[in-house]
Design an enzyme around this catalytic site. Structure first.
Site, PDB file in Angstrom:
ATOM      1  N   SER A  15       0.803  -1.224   0.000  1.00 31.44           N
ATOM      2  CA  SER A  15       0.000   0.000   0.000  1.00 31.44           C
ATOM      3  C   SER A  15       0.839   1.279   0.000  1.00 31.44           C
ATOM      4  O   SER A  15       1.789   1.428   0.756  1.00 31.44           O
ATOM      5  CB  SER A  15      -0.926   0.028   1.203  1.00 31.44           C
ATOM      6  OG  SER A  15      -1.542   1.293   1.241  1.00 31.44           O
ATOM      7  N   LYS A  16       0.416   2.209  -0.836  1.00 33.33           N
ATOM      8  CA  LYS A  16       1.110   3.495  -0.954  1.00 33.33           C
ATOM      9  C   LYS A  16       0.411   4.576  -0.115  1.00 33.33           C
ATOM     10  O   LYS A  16       0.843   5.720  -0.088  1.00 33.33           O
ATOM     11  CB  LYS A  16       1.093   3.963  -2.414  1.00 33.33           C
ATOM     12  CG  LYS A  16       1.536   2.901  -3.417  1.00 33.33           C
ATOM     13  CD  LYS A  16       2.896   3.245  -3.983  1.00 33.33           C
ATOM     14  CE  LYS A  16       3.348   2.314  -5.077  1.00 33.33           C
ATOM     15  NZ  LYS A  16       3.352   0.893  -4.776  1.00 33.33           N
ATOM     16  N   LYS A  66     -14.134  -3.574   2.830  1.00 33.63           N
ATOM     17  CA  LYS A  66     -14.997  -2.415   2.532  1.00 33.63           C
ATOM     18  C   LYS A  66     -16.462  -2.668   2.913  1.00 33.63           C
ATOM     19  O   LYS A  66     -17.183  -1.729   3.237  1.00 33.63           O
ATOM     20  CB  LYS A  66     -14.876  -2.014   1.063  1.00 33.63           C
ATOM     21  CG  LYS A  66     -13.499  -1.415   0.733  1.00 33.63           C
ATOM     22  CD  LYS A  66     -13.441  -0.877  -0.675  1.00 33.63           C
ATOM     23  CE  LYS A  66     -12.028  -0.399  -1.000  1.00 33.63           C
ATOM     24  NZ  LYS A  66     -11.926   0.188  -2.338  1.00 33.63           N
ATOM     25  N   GLY A 130     -17.311  -4.943  -7.364  1.00 32.49           N
ATOM     26  CA  GLY A 130     -17.398  -3.898  -6.349  1.00 32.49           C
ATOM     27  C   GLY A 130     -16.755  -2.590  -6.804  1.00 32.49           C
ATOM     28  O   GLY A 130     -17.264  -1.507  -6.500  1.00 32.49           O
ATOM     29  N   SER A 155     -25.436 -11.343 -15.778  1.00 31.20           N
ATOM     30  CA  SER A 155     -26.422 -11.066 -14.720  1.00 31.20           C
ATOM     31  C   SER A 155     -25.927  -9.983 -13.756  1.00 31.20           C
ATOM     32  O   SER A 155     -26.719  -9.185 -13.244  1.00 31.20           O
ATOM     33  CB  SER A 155     -26.758 -12.348 -13.956  1.00 31.20           C
ATOM     34  OG  SER A 155     -25.584 -12.880 -13.393  1.00 31.20           O
ATOM     35  N   LYS A 156     -24.600  -9.924 -13.534  1.00 33.23           N
ATOM     36  CA  LYS A 156     -24.069  -8.907 -12.611  1.00 33.23           C
ATOM     37  C   LYS A 156     -24.163  -7.505 -13.218  1.00 33.23           C
ATOM     38  O   LYS A 156     -24.462  -6.535 -12.529  1.00 33.23           O
ATOM     39  CB  LYS A 156     -22.630  -9.242 -12.225  1.00 33.23           C
ATOM     40  CG  LYS A 156     -22.579 -10.357 -11.171  1.00 33.23           C
ATOM     41  CD  LYS A 156     -21.211 -10.980 -11.021  1.00 33.23           C
ATOM     42  CE  LYS A 156     -20.184 -10.107 -10.346  1.00 33.23           C
ATOM     43  NZ  LYS A 156     -18.871 -10.823 -10.263  1.00 33.23           N
ATOM     44  N   MET A 215      -8.752   1.403 -14.212  1.00 34.23           N
ATOM     45  CA  MET A 215      -8.773   1.652 -12.768  1.00 34.23           C
ATOM     46  C   MET A 215      -7.562   1.010 -12.076  1.00 34.23           C
ATOM     47  O   MET A 215      -7.274   1.325 -10.926  1.00 34.23           O
ATOM     48  CB  MET A 215     -10.091   1.146 -12.172  1.00 34.23           C
ATOM     49  CG  MET A 215     -11.269   2.034 -12.589  1.00 34.23           C
ATOM     50  SD  MET A 215     -12.891   1.327 -12.255  1.00 34.23           S
ATOM     51  CE  MET A 215     -12.946   1.403 -10.476  1.00 34.23           C
ATOM     52  N   TYR A 217      -3.306   0.165 -12.020  1.00 37.19           N
ATOM     53  CA  TYR A 217      -2.103   0.825 -12.502  1.00 37.19           C
ATOM     54  C   TYR A 217      -0.888  -0.037 -12.217  1.00 37.19           C
ATOM     55  O   TYR A 217      -0.955  -0.993 -11.445  1.00 37.19           O
ATOM     56  CB  TYR A 217      -1.935   2.213 -11.856  1.00 37.19           C
ATOM     57  CG  TYR A 217      -1.495   2.138 -10.408  1.00 37.19           C
ATOM     58  CD1 TYR A 217      -2.433   1.985  -9.397  1.00 37.19           C
ATOM     59  CD2 TYR A 217      -0.142   2.189 -10.066  1.00 37.19           C
ATOM     60  CE1 TYR A 217      -2.031   1.896  -8.076  1.00 37.19           C
ATOM     61  CE2 TYR A 217       0.260   2.103  -8.742  1.00 37.19           C
ATOM     62  CZ  TYR A 217      -0.684   1.958  -7.758  1.00 37.19           C
ATOM     63  OH  TYR A 217      -0.288   1.854  -6.459  1.00 37.19           O
ATOM     64  N   GLY A 239      -4.894   3.994 -13.191  1.00 36.43           N
ATOM     65  CA  GLY A 239      -5.596   4.320 -11.954  1.00 36.43           C
ATOM     66  C   GLY A 239      -4.736   4.941 -10.854  1.00 36.43           C
ATOM     67  O   GLY A 239      -5.221   5.080  -9.724  1.00 36.43           O
TER      68      GLY A 239
END
Ligand code: ATR
Length: 276
Positions: A15-16, A66, A130, A155-156, A215, A217, A239
């Site tokens: 994580s940045k 989330k 999501g 379907s999604k 989205m 990167y 992204g």
């Protein structure tokens, strides 16, 4: 006293966010400290309770928590309700915990920084997970002419289109049904490019002035952005700006100050390409 913030996720090694928030804090002169915390699966609620009980002011939430954060929040912003997920928690002055989702607005601000206009445009979104759900409300608020959601599992896409169709013209399609259609903006929201895969896209998908946004990167252009360049996209973007944009919106929610994102994007772009 220095205000405490953290990122909760699993994994979080890559994580940045601490780096991004440190730059925002320096830039705006805020007395705050931001750490990342690996949270065991099943222990989100306890960890979040402990964090706020010990005086923590706000959290960022990443995969896979989330939805847990959505449940944990005592109040939620309208965009978090619509996204069905929370990536930012903030302690309010009355002691309650607010849940927000800044992913979509982070992407929209990045597109504005790039000079991309969304109003009246035909927009295609690839994927219906999501990540895509999180961007639909902010995108629709820009008044595109139409949004088409294309997904491997039809379907999604259909369910998402139904959920958002009160906000504008949102259609669901299979990849096959894209044949003969053209779009002004194509956004890749599938996780396919992480595995170096590309959804099956027809050759003439892009209009004459089309832009493409991934989205995801990485140090190199993603497979989707390479496809876009080969198929005549005018501008492409990955992204990284969305990541920094969502952080900036979280920072604003916590500190009521909007940091400058462009210098942070440039600095991080340099670091990523130096490391490769
Ligand atoms: P996220 O929360 O990151 O969106 P997700 O909910 O697992 O993750 O959604 C991943 C998305 O990428 C889905 O739209 C998925 O398509 P399916 O709904 O059909 O599973 C899409 N996806 C993943 N790998 C893909 C591939 N190789 N080709 C096309 N779509 C892919």
């Amino acid at each position: 006293m220095t205000d405490l913030y953290a990122l909760f996720g699993n994994p979080i090694v890559q994580s940045k966010s601490p780096h991004i928030h440190r730059q925002f804090a320096e830039q705006t002169g805020q007395d705050m400290h931001y750490t990342k915390q690996l949270v065991a699966i099943g222990e989100f609620e306890q960890a979040a309770q402990d964090f706020f009980a010990q005086g923590g002011k706000g959290l960022n939430i990443t995969v896979p928590f989330k939805l847990n954060a959505f449940e944990f929040a005592q109040k939620r912003t309208a965009r978090a309700e619509r996204a069905g997920a929370v990536n930012t928690l903030a302690m309010l002055s009355d002691g309650s915990i607010l849940g927000d989702n800044t992913d979509g607005i982070g992407m929209i601000h990045d597109m504005h920084n790039l000079g991309w206009e969304l109003e009246g445009k035909r927009v295609l979104i690839l994927g219906a997970g999501g990540a895509v759900r999180g961007i639909l409300q902010p995108l629709l608020e820009e008044n595109p002419a139409q949004i088409v959601i294309a997904n491997r599992t039809f379907s999604k896409a259909e369910e998402l289109a139904k959920n958002f169709h009160d906000m504008g013209d949102v259609q669901a399609k299979t990849f096959e049904q894209l044949a003969g259609e053209t779009f002004d903006l194509v956004i890749n929201g599938t996780s396919a490019s992480m595995q170096g895969e590309l959804p099956p896209l027809p050759d003439n998908l892009l209009s004459a002035n089309a832009n493409c946004y991934d989205m995801m990167y990485g140090a190199e252009p993603t497979i989707f952005l390479r496809w876009a360049q080969e198929h005549g996209a005018v501008q492409v973007a990955d992204g990284l700006g969305m990541l920094i944009g969502q952080a900036a919106e979280a920072f604003y929610l916590w500190r009521q100050i909007r940091p400058e994102v462009v210098p942070v994007i440039s600095a991080m772009r340099r670091q990523i390409s130096e490391k490769k």
